[in-house]
Enzyme design. Structure first.
Site, PDB file in Angstrom:
ATOM      1  CE  LYS A  87      79.869  71.365 131.209  1.00  0.00           C
ATOM      2  NZ  LYS A  87      78.959  71.815 130.160  1.00  0.00           N
ATOM      3  CD  GLN A 129      79.992  72.661 126.734  1.00  0.00           C
ATOM      4  OE1 GLN A 129      79.704  71.807 127.567  1.00  0.00           O
ATOM      5  NE2 GLN A 129      80.053  73.941 127.045  1.00  0.00           N
ATOM      6  CG  ASP A 166      73.285  70.826 130.047  1.00  0.00           C
ATOM      7  OD1 ASP A 166      73.973  71.293 130.967  1.00  0.00           O
ATOM      8  OD2 ASP A 166      73.739  70.529 128.921  1.00  0.00           O
TER       9      ASP A 166
HETATM   10  N1  GUN Z   1      77.548  76.063 127.141  1.00  0.00           N
HETATM   11  C1  GUN Z   1      77.702  77.018 128.078  1.00  0.00           C
HETATM   12  N2  GUN Z   1      77.169  76.615 129.251  1.00  0.00           N
HETATM   13  C2  GUN Z   1      76.663  75.379 129.041  1.00  0.00           C
HETATM   14  C3  GUN Z   1      75.991  74.450 129.874  1.00  0.00           C
HETATM   15  O1  GUN Z   1      75.728  74.665 131.062  1.00  0.00           O
HETATM   16  N3  GUN Z   1      75.648  73.271 129.266  1.00  0.00           N
HETATM   17  C4  GUN Z   1      75.903  73.008 127.976  1.00  0.00           C
HETATM   18  N4  GUN Z   1      75.503  71.842 127.481  1.00  0.00           N
HETATM   19  N5  GUN Z   1      76.519  73.855 127.175  1.00  0.00           N
HETATM   20  C5  GUN Z   1      76.895  75.039 127.720  1.00  0.00           C
END
Ligand code: GUN
Length: 282
Positions: A52, A96, A119
């Site tokens: 990311k 996350q 998100d």
């Molecule tokens: N953990 C697994 N997929 C995601 C996601 O798309 N966003 C976040 N914040 N955590 C995750």
């Protein structure tokens, strides 16, 4: 031979479009940062977080990294989110998931201000999506809609079967397909006659969480097959929820694993960040 839906290529196209938009926004003096928070050192999470941050660097937006120890309390995490909520330069906040077990994930999701919820997990974002109002869309299902559209696959009027009902993928996927005028069925672990149901799908989205579970007998000839799963097999090779070798000869179009849905999640996260910087949510 099925059309291979190339998520790597399509996500790259999206990131290149976003890079241009970011440069134009910069010329207008509009900038902003994505705050990326990781609690603990789960190796899989570390890989996602790194990807990311790299995507931010590629498209030209600043990322602020918060790597917090496993012992961080819920109160400390909430205090950080509050500080970032108040900081006008921060246009997106991403925690996350999963967070350690002593932290209430829902409390964290609710604490992020909806206009920074890149998100798309906040109940307000979910509600807005459900009734077709403005708000950030969750990245994986929004990415799948982009994969279909950019591959020239019509959704309207098609029978779309989504296997999986998670808050992150299955439920929002069904809603977004409905928004595109698909006829949608959601299947899950308690669904009876799953094979027969799947064989009625024109578009089959598989987020069942079981390696190579969906074989030839689940797929109608000519169906579009989207595989959200990602697993490592006994030889450490990546595979999805679909048995690709069995499905590919039947499908009209199919996503590979890796290189299908996976790269789209980050591309759509970047899209949400850019929308936030531009001041257009969702
Ligand atoms: N953990 C697994 N997929 C995601 C996601 O798309 N966003 C976040 N914040 N955590 C995750």
């Amino acid at each position: 031979m099925a059309q291979l839906i190339d998520g790597k290529k399509i996500s790259q196209e999206i990131k290149d479009e976003l890079k241009e938009r970011v440069a134009k926004l910069k010329e207008q003096g509009r900038t902003g940062a994505l705050a990326v928070i990781q609690v603990g050192t789960d190796p899989a999470s570390s890989v996602y977080v790194r990807n990311k941050k790299n995507a931010c660097a590629y498209i030209g937006i600043e990322s602020l990294s918060y790597e917090l120890p496993e012992e961080t309390t819920q109160q400390e995490l909430l205090a950080l989110i509050e500080k970032l909520n108040e900081d006008d330069h921060v246009r997106g906040i991403l925690v996350q998931l999963p967070v350690p077990a002593h932290i209430d994930e829902n409390a964290i999701i609710r604490a992020i201000r909806p206009d920074k919820d890149v998100d798309g997990f906040h109940p307000q974002s979910v509600g807005a999506m459900t009734i077709g109002q403005k708000g950030f869309l969750p990245c994986t299902p929004a990415g799948i809609i982009q994969l279909l559209k950019r591959s020239g696959i019509e959704i309207a009027g098609k029978h779309c079967v989504v296997i999986g009902r998670s808050n992150i993928v299955g439920k929002p996927m069904a809603l977004l397909l409905l928004r595109e005028n698909g006829t949608v069925t959601i299947a899950h672990s308690r669904t009876q006659n799953l094979k027969e149901l799947c064989r009625q799908a024109d578009i089959l989205v598989v987020a069942i969480g079981k390696p190579r579970f969906i074989g030839a007998d689940y797929i109608k000839e000519g169906a579009v097959v989207i595989d959200v799963g990602i697993h490592r097999n006994e030889n450490n090779k990546l595979c999805g929820d679909v048995n690709f070798e069995e499905a590919e000869p039947l499908a009209s179009a199919i996503t590979p694993v890796p290189g299908g849905v996976g790269p789209m999640t980050i591309a759509m996260l970047m899209n949400n960040c850019v929308e936030s910087i531009a001041g257009i949510e969702g």
